[in-house]
Structures are given as C-alpha cells and as structure tokens.
Design an enzyme around this catalytic site. Sequence first.
Site, PDB file in Angstrom:
ATOM      1  N   SER A   8       0.858  -1.193   0.000  1.00  0.00           N
ATOM      2  CA  SER A   8       0.000   0.000   0.000  1.00  0.00           C
ATOM      3  C   SER A   8       0.886   1.233   0.000  1.00  0.00           C
ATOM      4  CB  SER A   8      -0.875   0.001   1.254  1.00  0.00           C
ATOM      5  OG  SER A   8      -1.356   1.315   1.488  1.00  0.00           O
ATOM      6  N   HIS A  32      -1.352  -1.636  -4.055  1.00  0.00           N
ATOM      7  CA  HIS A  32      -2.633  -1.414  -3.376  1.00  0.00           C
ATOM      8  C   HIS A  32      -2.855   0.097  -3.227  1.00  0.00           C
ATOM      9  CE1 HIS A  32      -5.802  -2.607  -0.424  1.00  0.00           C
ATOM     10  NE2 HIS A  32      -5.413  -1.545   0.260  1.00  0.00           N
ATOM     11  N   ASP A  34      -5.171   2.963  -1.845  1.00  0.00           N
ATOM     12  CA  ASP A  34      -6.229   3.260  -0.880  1.00  0.00           C
ATOM     13  C   ASP A  34      -6.921   4.558  -1.246  1.00  0.00           C
ATOM     14  OD1 ASP A  34      -6.062   1.150   1.192  1.00  0.00           O
ATOM     15  OD2 ASP A  34      -3.994   1.874   1.358  1.00  0.00           O
ATOM     16  N   MET A  36      -9.717   7.136  -0.076  1.00  0.00           N
ATOM     17  CA  MET A  36     -10.521   7.554   1.082  1.00  0.00           C
ATOM     18  C   MET A  36     -11.167   8.894   0.742  1.00  0.00           C
ATOM     19  SD  MET A  36      -7.897   6.667   4.161  1.00  0.00           S
ATOM     20  CE  MET A  36      -6.975   5.125   4.207  1.00  0.00           C
ATOM     21  N   HIS A  65      -8.607  -0.055  -3.420  1.00  0.00           N
ATOM     22  CA  HIS A  65      -9.411  -0.305  -2.217  1.00  0.00           C
ATOM     23  C   HIS A  65     -10.188   0.965  -1.915  1.00  0.00           C
ATOM     24  CE1 HIS A  65      -9.284  -1.013   2.462  1.00  0.00           C
ATOM     25  NE2 HIS A  65     -10.505  -1.113   1.974  1.00  0.00           N
ATOM     26  N   MET A  67     -12.477   3.135   0.091  1.00  0.00           N
ATOM     27  CA  MET A  67     -13.100   3.405   1.389  1.00  0.00           C
ATOM     28  C   MET A  67     -13.930   4.669   1.204  1.00  0.00           C
ATOM     29  SD  MET A  67      -9.754   2.440   3.585  1.00  0.00           S
ATOM     30  CE  MET A  67      -8.743   2.498   2.110  1.00  0.00           C
ATOM     31  N   MET A 136     -10.575  -6.768   6.717  1.00  0.00           N
ATOM     32  CA  MET A 136      -9.775  -5.697   7.327  1.00  0.00           C
ATOM     33  C   MET A 136      -9.285  -6.153   8.697  1.00  0.00           C
ATOM     34  SD  MET A 136      -9.526  -3.169   5.195  1.00  0.00           S
ATOM     35  CE  MET A 136      -8.684  -2.043   6.312  1.00  0.00           C
ATOM     36  N   PHE A 142      -6.516   4.648   8.344  1.00  0.00           N
ATOM     37  CA  PHE A 142      -5.140   5.087   8.576  1.00  0.00           C
ATOM     38  C   PHE A 142      -4.171   3.919   8.482  1.00  0.00           C
ATOM     39  CE2 PHE A 142      -8.078   7.794  10.815  1.00  0.00           C
ATOM     40  CZ  PHE A 142      -7.671   9.059  10.432  1.00  0.00           C
ATOM     41  N   GLY A 144      -0.402   2.240   9.675  1.00  0.00           N
ATOM     42  CA  GLY A 144       0.403   2.211  10.889  1.00  0.00           C
ATOM     43  C   GLY A 144      -0.317   1.769  12.148  1.00  0.00           C
ATOM     44  N   ASP A 174      -5.680  -6.735   5.292  1.00  0.00           N
ATOM     45  CA  ASP A 174      -5.173  -5.362   5.167  1.00  0.00           C
ATOM     46  C   ASP A 174      -5.209  -4.696   6.533  1.00  0.00           C
ATOM     47  OD1 ASP A 174      -4.580  -2.748   4.451  1.00  0.00           O
ATOM     48  OD2 ASP A 174      -6.356  -2.453   3.194  1.00  0.00           O
ATOM     49  N   SER A 197       2.902   0.434   6.063  1.00  0.00           N
ATOM     50  CA  SER A 197       4.045   0.983   6.797  1.00  0.00           C
ATOM     51  C   SER A 197       5.187  -0.011   6.908  1.00  0.00           C
ATOM     52  CB  SER A 197       3.616   1.509   8.171  1.00  0.00           C
ATOM     53  OG  SER A 197       2.763   0.611   8.797  1.00  0.00           O
TER      54      SER A 197
END
Length: 218
Positions: A8, A32, A34, A36, A65, A67, A136, A142, A144, A174, A197
């Site tokens: 990611s 990947h 993300d 958002m 992905h 969201m 998930m 977020f 990390g 994920d 991360s």
Amino acid sequence: MAIRITPSILNADFSQLNEEILKVSSVSDLIHLDIMDNKFVPNFTFDFDRAAEIIKDCPIPVDSHLMVVEPEKAAPAFAEMGSASVTFHFEAAQKPRQIIREVKAKGARAGVALKPGTSFFDIEEYLDEIDMVLVMTVEPGFGGQSFMSEMLEKVKETRKALGKNERGIWLQVDGGISPDTIESAALAGADTFVAGSAVYKSDNPAEMVKLLRRLATP
Ligand code: DX5
Ligand code: ZN
C-alpha cells in the site's frame, strides 16, 4: 496456493509516487491504492483525476481499495480507469450485486471489503460472483495501526467457506501486516497481503516485500 504481496502506498511519499512505486514494483504482485473520501473514513487520499493518473503510470497491476460512500458510482469508475481489481466496502453499498457485476463487466476483478465489525456471513451469498474477500485487520482509515488478531477467526471462516474455491477467489488481509503478523494471517488462510508501513517505513522496501513473501509462503 499462490501468494500475492500488494504494497500500500498510503505511507509512501506522495510527492514522488512514481519513484516510490518503482522501489517495489519488480517484487510485488499488485500495488494497493487506498482511496478515502473523508466520508466513509475520516481521511482523504486521492481524487478521481489523481487516482486515474497513478493507475495509468503504474508499471504493475493496481488493486484499488475504495473506502468511500456510494461505491455504486466509484467502483465502476475505478474499473474503467484500468484497475486490475476494485474492492468496495460492503458497509457502504446499497446494491452490492450490481457493483460486482459492473466492475467485472468493465474487466476488473471485484472485491468486497469487511470492516472489523462486519461478519463474513453477511457477504457469503456473493461468493458466487466476487473475486476477492478483503478482511480488514484494522479499522479502515489510517496506516500504521496494530494488527487485530481477533480477525483471524473471520479469515478462517472465509477460507473454510471458499472450499475447493474453483473460481479462484482471493482472500486478502489489510492492516498491520508485518513480519510479526503475516505468518498468522497466512496460516489462517489469507493468500493476498497488503502491507503499508511495514514496506515504506523499511530501509529497503523491496527486501521487505521479499521477506513478507517468504514468511507467507507455506
Ligand atoms: C487502511 C488501509 C491500508 C493501510 C495499511 O485503512 O486500507 O491499506 O495502508 O497500512 P498498514 O500496513 O500500515 O497497516
Ligand atoms: Zn487498504
């Protein structure tokens, strides 16, 4: 069983994304991405135009992905942009089956994502058409965060329900995937691993992807 590692870029340096992607592209299966919208989750990443550019420039297939609210609109658009795989959140969907069909009609694999509070059994009826289940292992929003080991039970339930898996449905995890957690996720039955991360905070992202792959391979 084939293993896929999908880094990611959420924790990569957004000001030089092409370079960041090139650090891992030769050793990764997909990137990947993300997305958002600051509505479904309290964070924002890329608008449609920037996402389309990233997908177009990416040297390997992209796993988007989403969201976002209203995946009925966003998911087909991300398939149209050339994503190899488009995953939407079941919690945000009004018409899951319609989304799955439209994404596939546009040539992408269709994935369904489950927040930690959503049961696998809510989506079991769609296994006849979906191409990936994303369990998930953190609350989305977020990078990390710590891996939620209590999600391993959901991974196991999903793997069991896939049975002989003649359609080759992928089972992705994920959130919090690292050298410390990937083996337990693989043992529970995951075959597709997002790592954000762990990869981009490492001194050598490509070596980290290789290590994760070794640890996930039975
Ligand atoms: C979180 C995103 C993840 C995130 C994972 O909502 O969906 O893909 O990048 O980051 P790590 O691997 O750091 O948990
Ligand atoms: Zn993600």
